[in-house]
Write a protein that holds these residues in place. Structure first.
Motif, PDB file in Angstrom:
ATOM      1  N   THR A 172      26.964  39.902  51.207  1.00 24.90           N
ATOM      2  CA  THR A 172      27.721  38.956  49.815  1.00 24.90           C
ATOM      3  C   THR A 172      29.637  38.218  50.503  1.00 24.90           C
ATOM      4  OG1 THR A 172      26.332  38.876  48.070  1.00 24.90           O
ATOM      5  CG2 THR A 172      28.159  37.524  47.180  1.00 24.90           C
ATOM      6  N   ILE A 173      30.050  38.926  50.375  1.00 25.94           N
ATOM      7  CA  ILE A 173      32.123  38.593  50.698  1.00 25.94           C
ATOM      8  C   ILE A 173      32.090  38.538  52.245  1.00 25.94           C
ATOM      9  CG2 ILE A 173      33.406  40.074  51.086  1.00 25.94           C
ATOM     10  CD1 ILE A 173      33.252  41.925  48.589  1.00 25.94           C
ATOM     11  N   ALA A 174      30.344  39.164  52.682  1.00 23.47           N
ATOM     12  CA  ALA A 174      30.225  38.275  54.435  1.00 23.47           C
ATOM     13  C   ALA A 174      30.190  36.926  54.773  1.00 23.47           C
ATOM     14  CB  ALA A 174      30.143  39.186  55.393  1.00 23.47           C
ATOM     15  N   ARG A 175      29.222  36.520  53.496  1.00 22.20           N
ATOM     16  CA  ARG A 175      28.401  35.430  53.677  1.00 22.20           C
ATOM     17  C   ARG A 175      29.891  34.217  53.853  1.00 22.20           C
ATOM     18  NH1 ARG A 175      24.225  36.142  50.982  1.00 22.20           N
ATOM     19  NH2 ARG A 175      25.135  34.893  49.325  1.00 22.20           N
ATOM     20  N   ARG A 176      30.274  34.210  52.479  1.00 21.78           N
ATOM     21  CA  ARG A 176      31.092  33.800  51.281  1.00 21.78           C
ATOM     22  C   ARG A 176      32.377  33.417  52.166  1.00 21.78           C
ATOM     23  NH1 ARG A 176      29.988  31.430  47.224  1.00 21.78           N
ATOM     24  NH2 ARG A 176      32.685  31.155  46.974  1.00 21.78           N
ATOM     25  N   LEU A 177      33.001  34.590  52.818  1.00 20.41           N
ATOM     26  CA  LEU A 177      33.878  34.232  53.579  1.00 20.41           C
ATOM     27  C   LEU A 177      33.702  33.765  54.688  1.00 20.41           C
ATOM     28  CD1 LEU A 177      36.192  37.644  52.374  1.00 20.41           C
ATOM     29  CD2 LEU A 177      36.011  35.275  51.560  1.00 20.41           C
ATOM     30  N   THR A 178      32.915  34.208  55.564  1.00 19.82           N
ATOM     31  CA  THR A 178      32.439  33.514  56.409  1.00 19.82           C
ATOM     32  C   THR A 178      32.208  32.057  56.355  1.00 19.82           C
ATOM     33  OG1 THR A 178      31.790  35.326  57.597  1.00 19.82           O
ATOM     34  CG2 THR A 178      31.556  32.761  58.171  1.00 19.82           C
ATOM     35  N   GLU A 179      31.362  31.569  55.639  1.00 19.73           N
ATOM     36  CA  GLU A 179      31.361  30.219  55.192  1.00 19.73           C
ATOM     37  C   GLU A 179      32.896  29.215  54.574  1.00 19.73           C
ATOM     38  OE1 GLU A 179      28.962  29.958  52.202  1.00 19.73           O
ATOM     39  OE2 GLU A 179      26.672  30.660  52.978  1.00 19.73           O
ATOM     40  N   ALA A 180      33.346  30.092  54.305  1.00 19.65           N
ATOM     41  CA  ALA A 180      34.436  29.553  53.896  1.00 19.65           C
ATOM     42  C   ALA A 180      35.548  29.441  55.104  1.00 19.65           C
ATOM     43  CB  ALA A 180      35.216  29.962  52.813  1.00 19.65           C
ATOM     44  N   LYS A 181      35.466  30.113  55.733  1.00 19.54           N
ATOM     45  CA  LYS A 181      36.785  29.909  57.107  1.00 19.54           C
ATOM     46  C   LYS A 181      35.256  28.776  57.874  1.00 19.54           C
ATOM     47  CE  LYS A 181      39.654  31.704  58.314  1.00 19.54           C
ATOM     48  NZ  LYS A 181      40.974  31.429  57.783  1.00 19.54           N
ATOM     49  N   GLN A 182      34.583  28.394  58.129  1.00 19.16           N
ATOM     50  CA  GLN A 182      33.906  27.861  58.922  1.00 19.16           C
ATOM     51  C   GLN A 182      33.775  26.354  58.467  1.00 19.16           C
ATOM     52  OE1 GLN A 182      30.443  29.787  59.182  1.00 19.16           O
ATOM     53  NE2 GLN A 182      30.792  30.971  61.387  1.00 19.16           N
ATOM     54  N   THR A 183      33.713  26.045  57.517  1.00 16.09           N
ATOM     55  CA  THR A 183      33.574  25.233  56.858  1.00 16.09           C
ATOM     56  C   THR A 183      34.799  24.753  55.563  1.00 16.09           C
ATOM     57  OG1 THR A 183      33.134  25.812  54.128  1.00 16.09           O
ATOM     58  CG2 THR A 183      30.883  25.460  55.944  1.00 16.09           C
ATOM     59  N   VAL A 184      35.713  24.814  55.399  1.00 13.95           N
ATOM     60  CA  VAL A 184      36.777  24.436  54.453  1.00 13.95           C
ATOM     61  C   VAL A 184      38.132  24.832  55.570  1.00 13.95           C
ATOM     62  CG1 VAL A 184      38.474  24.877  52.324  1.00 13.95           C
ATOM     63  CG2 VAL A 184      35.670  25.945  52.727  1.00 13.95           C
ATOM     64  N   PRO A 185      37.836  23.162  55.650  1.00 11.23           N
ATOM     65  CA  PRO A 185      40.041  23.252  56.710  1.00 11.23           C
ATOM     66  C   PRO A 185      40.859  24.261  55.773  1.00 11.23           C
ATOM     67  CG  PRO A 185      39.419  21.311  55.794  1.00 11.23           C
ATOM     68  CD  PRO A 185      38.270  22.156  55.145  1.00 11.23           C
ATOM     69  N   HIS A 186      41.553  25.137  55.669  1.00 10.38           N
ATOM     70  CA  HIS A 186      42.299  26.025  55.239  1.00 10.38           C
ATOM     71  C   HIS A 186      44.405  25.201  55.676  1.00 10.38           C
ATOM     72  CE1 HIS A 186      39.687  28.345  54.235  1.00 10.38           C
ATOM     73  NE2 HIS A 186      40.952  29.002  53.294  1.00 10.38           N
ATOM     74  N   ILE A 187      44.531  25.113  54.779  1.00  9.68           N
ATOM     75  CA  ILE A 187      46.494  25.125  55.781  1.00  9.68           C
ATOM     76  C   ILE A 187      47.169  25.536  54.584  1.00  9.68           C
ATOM     77  CG2 ILE A 187      46.999  22.841  53.359  1.00  9.68           C
ATOM     78  CD1 ILE A 187      48.749  21.743  54.935  1.00  9.68           C
ATOM     79  N   TYR A 188      48.506  26.180  55.330  1.00  9.04           N
ATOM     80  CA  TYR A 188      49.020  26.933  54.413  1.00  9.04           C
ATOM     81  C   TYR A 188      50.514  27.079  54.059  1.00  9.04           C
ATOM     82  CZ  TYR A 188      44.968  30.178  56.523  1.00  9.04           C
ATOM     83  OH  TYR A 188      43.572  30.713  56.355  1.00  9.04           O
ATOM     84  N   LEU A 189      50.532  27.174  53.299  1.00 11.88           N
ATOM     85  CA  LEU A 189      52.099  26.858  52.904  1.00 11.88           C
ATOM     86  C   LEU A 189      52.990  28.029  52.664  1.00 11.88           C
ATOM     87  CD1 LEU A 189      51.689  23.094  51.013  1.00 11.88           C
ATOM     88  CD2 LEU A 189      52.462  23.345  53.342  1.00 11.88           C
ATOM     89  N   THR A 190      54.166  28.422  52.603  1.00  7.96           N
ATOM     90  CA  THR A 190      54.778  29.528  52.724  1.00  7.96           C
ATOM     91  C   THR A 190      56.119  29.681  51.892  1.00  7.96           C
ATOM     92  OG1 THR A 190      53.918  31.032  53.874  1.00  7.96           O
ATOM     93  CG2 THR A 190      55.256  32.164  53.147  1.00  7.96           C
ATOM     94  N   VAL A 191      56.620  29.838  50.462  1.00  8.07           N
ATOM     95  CA  VAL A 191      57.704  29.724  50.379  1.00  8.07           C
ATOM     96  C   VAL A 191      58.346  31.601  49.688  1.00  8.07           C
ATOM     97  CG1 VAL A 191      58.002  28.097  49.152  1.00  8.07           C
ATOM     98  CG2 VAL A 191      57.359  29.327  48.534  1.00  8.07           C
ATOM     99  N   ASP A 192      59.711  31.394  50.035  1.00 11.42           N
ATOM    100  CA  ASP A 192      60.418  32.489  49.546  1.00 11.42           C
ATOM    101  C   ASP A 192      60.900  32.703  48.111  1.00 11.42           C
ATOM    102  OD1 ASP A 192      60.319  34.114  52.004  1.00 11.42           O
ATOM    103  OD2 ASP A 192      61.468  33.828  52.486  1.00 11.42           O
ATOM    104  N   ILE A 193      60.683  34.028  47.262  1.00 17.00           N
ATOM    105  CA  ILE A 193      60.920  33.256  46.202  1.00 17.00           C
ATOM    106  C   ILE A 193      62.111  35.039  45.335  1.00 17.00           C
ATOM    107  CG2 ILE A 193      60.308  32.940  43.468  1.00 17.00           C
ATOM    108  CD1 ILE A 193      57.468  32.330  44.455  1.00 17.00           C
TER     109      ILE A 193
END
Length: 446
Positions: free
Chosen positions: A231-252
């Protein structure tokens, strides 16, 4: 008439499960509420209770059978006054007389309606027609030869054939332990894949699309994937293939947070409560989502779902995988309540005792790998949620304090956002709100 007990759907997303253990045996009388079996889903081990009354006439699927599809017949129940033997026989006919380790084909779920783990329309249980037509044979005390009398065809259940193809096991080298010498799942799983693969012709292995990469002479073992791992393999593959990720990083800078944590723990010690840094970060993320509600959303095709409270899914590492129990309404709870709830949820998660509603849902997630010394990482969004916060380790770093270079305890936090639902500017506002709350922690307690 005979009552079919079918594999239940113990969660909205469950498609198959493992029948871990029967709590009854053939001949037992059961009533409504009787505990029948323990069933392993992709997240937990759950109890299956009877809703009908009767006598267990036949157990179709034995202990330890995995990949049992939802809706498959697992046992036959004789109604009160009904002949148990007749119920068992009639139930067997309804169940298409398939071996216990054989998944349903057209007699259960049609190939057009079944979905494989890779999302294709082909049924994972589709098998050659010759295998489907094989009748169930009565078990015998002595094992019959693996090969049948009608030629060189090897007698093996469809599931055994599929597992053999996946693991590179040569069926011709095995002796079947099933009825009439049929090779069943257990025979294939107990075989040595490396030895069996070497005995198989190279051409045959080359033609198998599902054969694993040949490890050569490197010592190895083939480890079967658990339901959770699949299930982890299937859902994470779907997430990376279908969801356009944008990453934002801050130092706190977290010196003030650490100081407040120490003061709060001193006051909570008499109540047996100890706050972790993660408890405070859960509260901070929940408050930040209330400050920037445009990030507390989920993408739903042609619409957005905007949540009015922050239910925070907390990533917890357990044996064999990962689970995300949920702190419901974290924005409204005190940090001591969050700490108590997280401790309880994490403990039961590691024991496999969470109920589906305790890990399904949530409006956003938080994943903390700081305890492993990880400085910064990008987490994968857990659909249908719109974001996840990845927390790195707090460490002493050169830092500008009051316009002068100094040393401070600093951590890096990275937000992963679903760009279909959350714009970069809105994600940046959430990261700023989160940073402000962590660096001025008294604000999240107001």
């Amino acid at each position: 008439m005979a009552i079919e007990l079918k594999m239940p759907a113990l969660s909205p997303t469950m498609e198959e499960g493992t029948l871990a253990k029967w709590m009854v045996k053939e001949g037992d009388v059961v009533t409504s509420g009787t505990l029948l079996a323990e069933i392993e889903t992709d997240k937990a081990t759950m109890e299956f209770e009877a809703i009908d009354e009767g006598t267990v006439a036949r157990i179709v699927v034995p202990d330890g059978t995995d990949a049992v599809k939802v809706g498959d017949v697992i046992a036959i129940l004789a109604e009160e006054g009904e002949d148990v033997a007749e119920a068992a026989a009639s139930g067997g006919a309804v169940a298409k007389a398939e071996p216990a380790d054989t998944p349903k084909t057209e007699g259960g779920h049609s190939a057009s309606s079944a979905q494989t783990d890779d999302g294709s329309g082909a049924s994972p249980s589709s098998t050659p027609s010759s295998a489907q037509a094989e009748p169930v044979e009565a078990p015998s005390a002595s094992q019959a030869p693996t090969r049948s009398n009608d030629g060189d065809r090897i007698k093996a259940s469809p599931l055994a054939r599929r597992i053999a193809a996946d693991t590179g096991v040569n069926l011709s080298t095995l002796t079947g332990s099933g009825p009439g010498g049929r090779i069943v799942k257990a025979d294939v799983e107990s075989a040595t894949p490396q030895t069996s693969a070497q005995a198989e012709p190279v051409e045959a292995r080359a033609q198998s699309k599902s054969a694993p990469v040949d490890p050569g002479e490197i010592p190895h073992e083939v480890q079967k994937l658990s339901n959770m791992r699949k299930t982890i393999a299937r859902r994470l593959t779907e997430a990376k293939q279908t969801v356009p990720h944008i990453y934002l990083t801050v130092d706190i800078r977290i010196d003030a947070l650490l100081k407040l944590r120490g003061e709060l723990n001193a006051g909570l010690e008499s109540r047996g409560i100890k706050l972790s840094v993660n408890d405070l970060l859960i509260k901070a993320l929940a408050q930040a989502l209330m400050i920037v509600p445009k990030c507390n959303v989920a993408f739903a095709g042609d619409s957005l779902i905007a949540y009015s409270r922050a239910d925070i899914s907390v990533a917890v590492s357990i044996e064999g995988g990962l689970i995300t129990p949920i702190v419901v309404g974290a924005n409204e709870k005190s940090v001591s309540a969050i700490a108590t709830e997280v401790k309880d949820l994490a403990g039961r998660a590691k024991e496999g005792k969470l109920q589906p509603h305790e890990y399904q849902g949530g409006t956003a997630s938080i994943s903390n790998m700081g305890m492993f010394g990880i400085k910064q990482f990008d987490a994968v969004i857990n659909p249908p949620q719109g974001m996840i916060m990845a927390i790195g380790a707090g460490e002493k770093r050169p830092y500008i304090v009051d316009d002068a270079l100094g040393v401070a305890t600093v951590m890096s936090a990275t937000g992963s956002f679903d760009h279909r639902a959350i714009d970069g500017a809105d994600g940046a506002q959430l990261m700023k709100a989160f940073k402000d709350l962590v660096e001025n922690p008294l604000g999240m307690l107001a």
